[in-house]
Design a protein around this motif. Sequence first.
Motif, mmCIF file in Angstrom:
data_model
loop_
_atom_site.group_PDB
_atom_site.id
_atom_site.type_symbol
_atom_site.label_atom_id
_atom_site.label_comp_id
_atom_site.label_asym_id
_atom_site.label_seq_id
_atom_site.Cartn_x
_atom_site.Cartn_y
_atom_site.Cartn_z
ATOM 1 N N ASP A 30 -67.141 -101.527 -39.251
ATOM 2 C CA ASP A 30 -67.317 -102.049 -40.609
ATOM 3 C C ASP A 30 -67.515 -103.567 -40.515
ATOM 4 N N PRO A 31 -68.596 -104.085 -41.109
ATOM 5 C CA PRO A 31 -68.918 -105.512 -40.966
ATOM 6 C C PRO A 31 -67.787 -106.457 -41.402
ATOM 7 N N PHE A 32 -67.006 -106.084 -42.386
ATOM 8 C CA PHE A 32 -65.896 -106.919 -42.847
ATOM 9 C C PHE A 32 -64.610 -106.641 -42.064
ATOM 10 N N LEU A 33 -64.212 -105.377 -42.005
ATOM 11 C CA LEU A 33 -62.929 -105.037 -41.394
ATOM 12 C C LEU A 33 -62.856 -105.413 -39.919
ATOM 13 N N LYS A 34 -63.946 -105.244 -39.177
ATOM 14 C CA LYS A 34 -63.898 -105.512 -37.734
ATOM 15 C C LYS A 34 -63.579 -106.974 -37.422
ATOM 16 N N ASP A 35 -63.836 -107.869 -38.380
ATOM 17 C CA ASP A 35 -63.523 -109.279 -38.174
ATOM 18 C C ASP A 35 -62.066 -109.627 -38.468
ATOM 19 N N HIS A 36 -61.350 -108.714 -39.132
ATOM 20 C CA HIS A 36 -60.000 -109.051 -39.595
ATOM 21 C C HIS A 36 -58.892 -108.126 -39.110
ATOM 22 N N VAL A 37 -59.243 -106.945 -38.622
ATOM 23 C CA VAL A 37 -58.227 -106.016 -38.127
ATOM 24 C C VAL A 37 -58.647 -105.428 -36.783
ATOM 25 N N GLU A 38 -57.642 -104.989 -36.047
ATOM 26 C CA GLU A 38 -57.874 -104.361 -34.741
ATOM 27 C C GLU A 38 -57.084 -103.056 -34.700
ATOM 28 N N PRO A 39 -57.759 -101.917 -34.511
ATOM 29 C CA PRO A 39 -57.036 -100.645 -34.471
ATOM 30 C C PRO A 39 -56.209 -100.512 -33.203
ATOM 31 N N VAL A 40 -55.039 -99.889 -33.345
ATOM 32 C CA VAL A 40 -54.187 -99.601 -32.200
ATOM 33 C C VAL A 40 -53.898 -98.106 -32.213
ATOM 34 N N LEU A 41 -54.452 -97.412 -31.235
ATOM 35 C CA LEU A 41 -54.186 -95.993 -31.029
ATOM 36 C C LEU A 41 -53.489 -95.893 -29.680
ATOM 37 N N PHE A 42 -52.298 -95.340 -29.685
ATOM 38 C CA PHE A 42 -51.482 -95.331 -28.473
ATOM 39 C C PHE A 42 -52.213 -94.722 -27.285
#
Length: 165
Positions: A30-42
């Motif tokens: 996502d052009p906006f979300l990728k700049d502000h959040v980082e997913p963490v999947l164990f």
Amino acid sequence: MSAKDKVFISSVQKELESERQALLTLLTTDPFLKDHVEPVLFERLPPPTRPKGKAYLDALKKCQIYVLLLDRDYGSEGVPVSPTREEYDLARSMEIPAMALVKGKYDEGRDPRTRTFLKQINKDHFTYKRFVDRIDLKHEVSTWLRQELKEEHGIESSAEADESG
């Protein structure tokens, strides 16, 4: 730019594998979300250098946002408290922004322990939404994260700023 908020995605891994992947894709493309959040999947983290019994809880402690996905399964038979429930309890104690998403419109067919978990979520007045498919899930998470970023950090996408201005 400040550091990205880490979003811990919690669920029974095997049961909701495609939904977990859908959220990973959303948060990394996502052009906006990728700049502000980082997913963490164990399951995508490197193994700890020193074996730990509950490394998933250590991973959650490094996150700023928590997303819980629930469906039918609770966890392994004979385990009194599932890792997913332990993650939920830790996220609550950390008082980080959190959201629960439950797959399906009805609770029939869920493990009785999952039903008990859902009752606890309701009792806790936890942010709670239902979703039907991955498209619905991605929409709910995207909308919620955008609102969270706006409220917590004053960050909004240019399209959202244009709409509100």
